[in-house]
Scaffold this motif. Structure first.
Motif, PDB file in Angstrom:
ATOM      1  N   SER A 126       0.901   1.519  -2.463  1.00 64.31           N
ATOM      2  CA  SER A 126      -0.235   1.145  -1.618  1.00 64.31           C
ATOM      3  C   SER A 126      -0.384  -0.371  -1.538  1.00 64.31           C
ATOM      4  CB  SER A 126      -1.520   1.773  -2.165  1.00 64.31           C
ATOM      5  OG  SER A 126      -1.424   3.184  -2.182  1.00 64.31           O
ATOM      6  N   TYR A 127      -0.178  -1.058  -2.659  1.00 63.31           N
ATOM      7  CA  TYR A 127      -0.294  -2.517  -2.672  1.00 63.31           C
ATOM      8  C   TYR A 127       0.752  -3.152  -1.760  1.00 63.31           C
ATOM      9  CZ  TYR A 127      -0.311  -7.318  -4.412  1.00 63.31           C
ATOM     10  OH  TYR A 127      -0.368  -8.688  -4.500  1.00 63.31           O
ATOM     11  N   SER A 128       1.958  -2.597  -1.745  1.00 70.20           N
ATOM     12  CA  SER A 128       3.000  -3.121  -0.856  1.00 70.20           C
ATOM     13  C   SER A 128       2.579  -3.002   0.607  1.00 70.20           C
ATOM     14  CB  SER A 128       4.316  -2.371  -1.089  1.00 70.20           C
ATOM     15  OG  SER A 128       4.740  -2.497  -2.431  1.00 70.20           O
ATOM     16  N   VAL A 129       1.963  -1.878   0.941  1.00 74.20           N
ATOM     17  CA  VAL A 129       1.494  -1.684   2.320  1.00 74.20           C
ATOM     18  C   VAL A 129       0.371  -2.669   2.644  1.00 74.20           C
ATOM     19  CG1 VAL A 129       0.420  -0.042   3.915  1.00 74.20           C
ATOM     20  CG2 VAL A 129       2.189   0.729   2.330  1.00 74.20           C
ATOM     21  N   PHE A 130      -0.563  -2.826   1.727  1.00 80.82           N
ATOM     22  CA  PHE A 130      -1.686  -3.748   1.956  1.00 80.82           C
ATOM     23  C   PHE A 130      -1.199  -5.184   2.152  1.00 80.82           C
ATOM     24  CE2 PHE A 130      -4.273  -0.720  -0.930  1.00 80.82           C
ATOM     25  CZ  PHE A 130      -4.358   0.209   0.111  1.00 80.82           C
ATOM     26  N   ARG A 131      -0.232  -5.598   1.347  1.00 81.26           N
ATOM     27  CA  ARG A 131       0.276  -6.964   1.455  1.00 81.26           C
ATOM     28  C   ARG A 131       1.045  -7.171   2.765  1.00 81.26           C
ATOM     29  NH1 ARG A 131      -1.756 -11.016  -1.127  1.00 81.26           N
ATOM     30  NH2 ARG A 131       0.275 -12.091  -1.061  1.00 81.26           N
ATOM     31  N   LEU A 132       1.830  -6.180   3.165  1.00 81.62           N
ATOM     32  CA  LEU A 132       2.571  -6.294   4.419  1.00 81.62           C
ATOM     33  C   LEU A 132       1.630  -6.387   5.612  1.00 81.62           C
ATOM     34  CD1 LEU A 132       5.510  -3.776   3.828  1.00 81.62           C
ATOM     35  CD2 LEU A 132       5.652  -6.270   3.944  1.00 81.62           C
ATOM     36  N   LEU A 133       0.514  -5.682   5.535  1.00 77.48           N
ATOM     37  CA  LEU A 133      -0.462  -5.727   6.621  1.00 77.48           C
ATOM     38  C   LEU A 133      -1.319  -6.992   6.564  1.00 77.48           C
ATOM     39  CD1 LEU A 133      -1.710  -2.015   6.636  1.00 77.48           C
ATOM     40  CD2 LEU A 133      -0.173  -3.104   8.290  1.00 77.48           C
ATOM     41  N   GLY A 134      -1.337  -7.681   5.428  1.00 79.65           N
ATOM     42  CA  GLY A 134      -2.194  -8.841   5.262  1.00 79.65           C
ATOM     43  C   GLY A 134      -3.646  -8.482   4.999  1.00 79.65           C
ATOM     44  N   LEU A 135      -3.889  -7.325   4.399  1.00 82.89           N
ATOM     45  CA  LEU A 135      -5.255  -6.880   4.115  1.00 82.89           C
ATOM     46  C   LEU A 135      -5.867  -7.751   3.030  1.00 82.89           C
ATOM     47  CD1 LEU A 135      -7.309  -4.579   4.807  1.00 82.89           C
ATOM     48  CD2 LEU A 135      -6.423  -3.389   2.792  1.00 82.89           C
ATOM     49  N   GLU A 136      -7.074  -8.219   3.272  1.00 86.27           N
ATOM     50  CA  GLU A 136      -7.753  -9.048   2.287  1.00 86.27           C
ATOM     51  C   GLU A 136      -8.136  -8.218   1.063  1.00 86.27           C
ATOM     52  OE1 GLU A 136     -11.050 -10.839   4.236  1.00 86.27           O
ATOM     53  OE2 GLU A 136      -9.831 -12.285   5.340  1.00 86.27           O
ATOM     54  N   PHE A 137      -8.157  -8.892  -0.096  1.00 81.95           N
ATOM     55  CA  PHE A 137      -8.491  -8.264  -1.368  1.00 81.95           C
ATOM     56  C   PHE A 137      -7.552  -7.085  -1.671  1.00 81.95           C
ATOM     57  CE2 PHE A 137     -12.495  -9.702   0.668  1.00 81.95           C
ATOM     58  CZ  PHE A 137     -12.722 -10.810  -0.128  1.00 81.95           C
ATOM     59  N   ALA A 138      -6.270  -7.290  -1.360  1.00 85.64           N
ATOM     60  CA  ALA A 138      -5.286  -6.219  -1.576  1.00 85.64           C
ATOM     61  C   ALA A 138      -5.199  -5.839  -3.049  1.00 85.64           C
ATOM     62  CB  ALA A 138      -3.915  -6.669  -1.070  1.00 85.64           C
ATOM     63  N   GLU A 139      -5.353  -6.835  -3.936  1.00 87.68           N
ATOM     64  CA  GLU A 139      -5.291  -6.530  -5.371  1.00 87.68           C
ATOM     65  C   GLU A 139      -6.421  -5.601  -5.793  1.00 87.68           C
ATOM     66  OE1 GLU A 139      -5.248  -9.507  -4.077  1.00 87.68           O
ATOM     67  OE2 GLU A 139      -3.219 -10.280  -4.467  1.00 87.68           O
ATOM     68  N   THR A 140      -7.609  -5.842  -5.233  1.00 85.67           N
ATOM     69  CA  THR A 140      -8.741  -4.976  -5.577  1.00 85.67           C
ATOM     70  C   THR A 140      -8.504  -3.548  -5.120  1.00 85.67           C
ATOM     71  OG1 THR A 140     -10.311  -6.811  -5.458  1.00 85.67           O
ATOM     72  CG2 THR A 140     -11.208  -4.596  -5.231  1.00 85.67           C
ATOM     73  N   TRP A 141      -8.016  -3.385  -3.888  1.00 88.37           N
ATOM     74  CA  TRP A 141      -7.780  -2.028  -3.390  1.00 88.37           C
ATOM     75  C   TRP A 141      -6.659  -1.346  -4.168  1.00 88.37           C
ATOM     76  CZ3 TRP A 141     -12.072  -1.628  -1.469  1.00 88.37           C
ATOM     77  CH2 TRP A 141     -12.627  -2.547  -0.575  1.00 88.37           C
ATOM     78  N   ALA A 142      -5.676  -2.106  -4.632  1.00 88.03           N
ATOM     79  CA  ALA A 142      -4.607  -1.518  -5.447  1.00 88.03           C
ATOM     80  C   ALA A 142      -5.153  -1.051  -6.798  1.00 88.03           C
ATOM     81  CB  ALA A 142      -3.475  -2.516  -5.638  1.00 88.03           C
ATOM     82  N   VAL A 143      -6.004  -1.890  -7.412  1.00 87.22           N
ATOM     83  CA  VAL A 143      -6.613  -1.506  -8.694  1.00 87.22           C
ATOM     84  C   VAL A 143      -7.492  -0.271  -8.522  1.00 87.22           C
ATOM     85  CG1 VAL A 143      -8.272  -2.228 -10.452  1.00 87.22           C
ATOM     86  CG2 VAL A 143      -6.486  -3.801  -9.709  1.00 87.22           C
ATOM     87  N   LEU A 144      -8.274  -0.238  -7.437  1.00 83.26           N
ATOM     88  CA  LEU A 144      -9.117   0.931  -7.182  1.00 83.26           C
ATOM     89  C   LEU A 144      -8.269   2.172  -6.910  1.00 83.26           C
ATOM     90  CD1 LEU A 144     -12.012  -0.549  -5.012  1.00 83.26           C
ATOM     91  CD2 LEU A 144     -12.075   0.175  -7.404  1.00 83.26           C
ATOM     92  N   THR A 145      -7.138   1.991  -6.222  1.00 87.60           N
ATOM     93  CA  THR A 145      -6.235   3.120  -6.006  1.00 87.60           C
ATOM     94  C   THR A 145      -5.721   3.670  -7.332  1.00 87.60           C
ATOM     95  OG1 THR A 145      -5.540   2.251  -3.850  1.00 87.60           O
ATOM     96  CG2 THR A 145      -4.089   3.850  -4.903  1.00 87.60           C
ATOM     97  N   PHE A 146      -5.352   2.757  -8.231  1.00 85.16           N
ATOM     98  CA  PHE A 146      -4.904   3.173  -9.561  1.00 85.16           C
ATOM     99  C   PHE A 146      -6.004   3.936 -10.304  1.00 85.16           C
ATOM    100  CE2 PHE A 146      -5.039   2.109 -14.110  1.00 85.16           C
ATOM    101  CZ  PHE A 146      -3.865   2.698 -14.543  1.00 85.16           C
ATOM    102  N   ALA A 147      -7.230   3.401 -10.275  1.00 83.49           N
ATOM    103  CA  ALA A 147      -8.319   4.024 -11.026  1.00 83.49           C
ATOM    104  C   ALA A 147      -8.766   5.336 -10.396  1.00 83.49           C
ATOM    105  CB  ALA A 147      -9.496   3.054 -11.122  1.00 83.49           C
ATOM    106  N   LEU A 148      -8.870   5.355  -9.064  1.00 80.76           N
ATOM    107  CA  LEU A 148      -9.390   6.547  -8.390  1.00 80.76           C
ATOM    108  C   LEU A 148      -8.444   7.733  -8.498  1.00 80.76           C
ATOM    109  CD1 LEU A 148     -10.921   4.906  -5.196  1.00 80.76           C
ATOM    110  CD2 LEU A 148     -12.167   6.042  -7.032  1.00 80.76           C
ATOM    111  N   ASN A 149      -7.165   7.485  -8.758  1.00 83.35           N
ATOM    112  CA  ASN A 149      -6.228   8.599  -8.908  1.00 83.35           C
ATOM    113  C   ASN A 149      -6.470   9.393 -10.184  1.00 83.35           C
ATOM    114  OD1 ASN A 149      -3.652   9.013  -6.974  1.00 83.35           O
ATOM    115  ND2 ASN A 149      -4.386   6.922  -6.815  1.00 83.35           N
ATOM    116  N   PHE A 150      -7.296   8.856 -11.097  1.00 80.09           N
ATOM    117  CA  PHE A 150      -7.670   9.627 -12.283  1.00 80.09           C
ATOM    118  C   PHE A 150      -8.786  10.624 -11.966  1.00 80.09           C
ATOM    119  CE2 PHE A 150      -5.425   6.193 -14.288  1.00 80.09           C
ATOM    120  CZ  PHE A 150      -4.884   6.752 -15.438  1.00 80.09           C
TER     121      PHE A 150
END
Length: 360
Positions: free
Chosen positions: A218-242
């Motif tokens: 997901s982080y790779s996709v966010f970075r390729l798109l240039g989405l702001e706060f990509a690190e935050t969304w990646a961390v939330l993706t990691f946490a929310l999968n629990f």
């Protein structure tokens, strides 16, 4: 002789009613205690799960590298706590950046409403405007910053608890045997703790690997798109999968909605929804069950029920902890003869795993 027979027939009914009454009282008091003591019990539960994860890492290091116990424990503590601290650091840092950029997001909301209407149809225009008009981004920002600060304080408390748990790891089993007095009871208690530790280590280890893989993609996709706060969304993706079932859905919805506000077209929104949603679906329905195997020996209905219960009692943290806590309850029930029928009903296929079944 007829009267005594009637008395003996009525006794089981009275006993069963008394048992139901007592169980209802105990269950009600337990739920009230969980709700009232959330401020103390939540950090304690997080500490226990962190301790289990550290022991899993340290045991793996000791087996693979043949390292001494103290070095394996030290490496386990450093790896796990450093990972948790990195998550807290990213969330806290990006929450501050989001607070500074809040003005830009407020002005971009109208454009997002227009793009949503174009995507969903004109009939959704009024509904979207009414919904987003009530969104107070400043309040959300203050909540995000306050939540990040609270999470950092909880992390410090959890680290303190974990330090003392690791210090007493080697003496805990010996103390349990002494406290039990009865040798058989001590062995049973040690068996329950070993089964809980084994199941949680497998579950947390596999779930961590799967969540890291999902977050990396997901982080790779966010970075390729240039989405702001990509690190935050990646961390939330990691946490929310629990969080079972709904966590992966929320992990896609949040960054997708932010892309509508940030970009002038709906293309990034569609890419995030379809690509990241497909990744979540494939991993959640194929890779996740294949790797977890029998470490999550719970029925699907029990997973949803536990998610609902712990979320109501402990909020968002309860959603994260719902599966591990219910696994612990299932294992404890499986070792109590009177509760084994409940453990069988809670299990996935009616059979208990070997470490959960004392009769195996």
């Amino acid at each position: 002789m007829i009267r005594p027979r009637q008395n003996t027939e009525q006794r089981p009914a009275r006993l069963s009613l008394a048992l139901v009454r007592d169980l209802s009282i105990v269950l009600t008091l337990a739920i009230l205690a969980l709700y009232a003591g959330a401020g103390f019990l939540i950090p304690l539960a997080l500490s226990f799960l962190t301790f289990v994860l550290i022991t899993a890492v340290s045991d793996r290091v000791r087996e693979s590298l043949n390292a001494p116990v103290w070095l394996a424990n030290l490496l386990g503590i450093v790896v796990v706590l450093a990972g948790l601290f990195a998550i807290m650091f990213v969330i806290a840092g990006q929450a501050t950046q989001f607070a500074r950029a809040i003005g830009n997001y407020e002005t971009a909301l109208d454009g997002a409403v227009t793009r949503m209407a174009a995507l969903l149809g004109p009939e959704m225009m009024g509904f979207a405007r009414d919904t987003l008009a009530g969104v107070d981004l400043s309040r959300l920002t203050r909540g995000a910053v306050g939540g990040a600060t609270s999470a950092l304080n909880t992390f410090l408390l959890v680290s303190l608890y974990v330090a003392f748990l690791m210090a007493e790891r080697r003496t805990l089993q010996h103390k349990m045997l002494i406290a039990a007095r009865d040798p058989q009871l001590g062995r049973d208690m040690a068996s329950v703790m070993a089964a809980i530790s084994t199941s949680l280590q497998r579950y947390l280890g596999v779930k961590t690997i799967i969540s890291l893989l999902t977050a990396a993609i997901s982080y790779s996709v966010f970075r390729l798109l240039g989405l702001e706060f990509a690190e935050t969304w990646a961390v939330l993706t990691f946490a929310l999968n629990f969080i079972p079932s709904i966590g992966s859905i929320v992990a896609v919805i949040f960054p997708a909605l932010v892309s509508l506000v940030q970009f002038d077209s709906v293309t990034p929104f569609l890419i995030i929804v379809f690509f990241c949603g497909t990744v979540q679906f494939l991993i959640g329905n194929f890779l996740d069950p294949a790797m977890l195997g029998r470490s999550l020996n719970m029925s699907s209905f029990m997973v949803i029920l536990s998610l609902t219960f712990w979320t109501v009692v402990w909020g968002l943290i309860g959603a994260f902890l719902s599966v591990p806590l219910t696994v612990c309850i299932l294992i404890v029930f499986s070792h109590i003869p009177a509760m084994r029928p409940l453990a069988i009903l809670m299990s996935k296929d009616g059979s208990l795993s070997p470490e959960d079944d004392p009769q195996a």
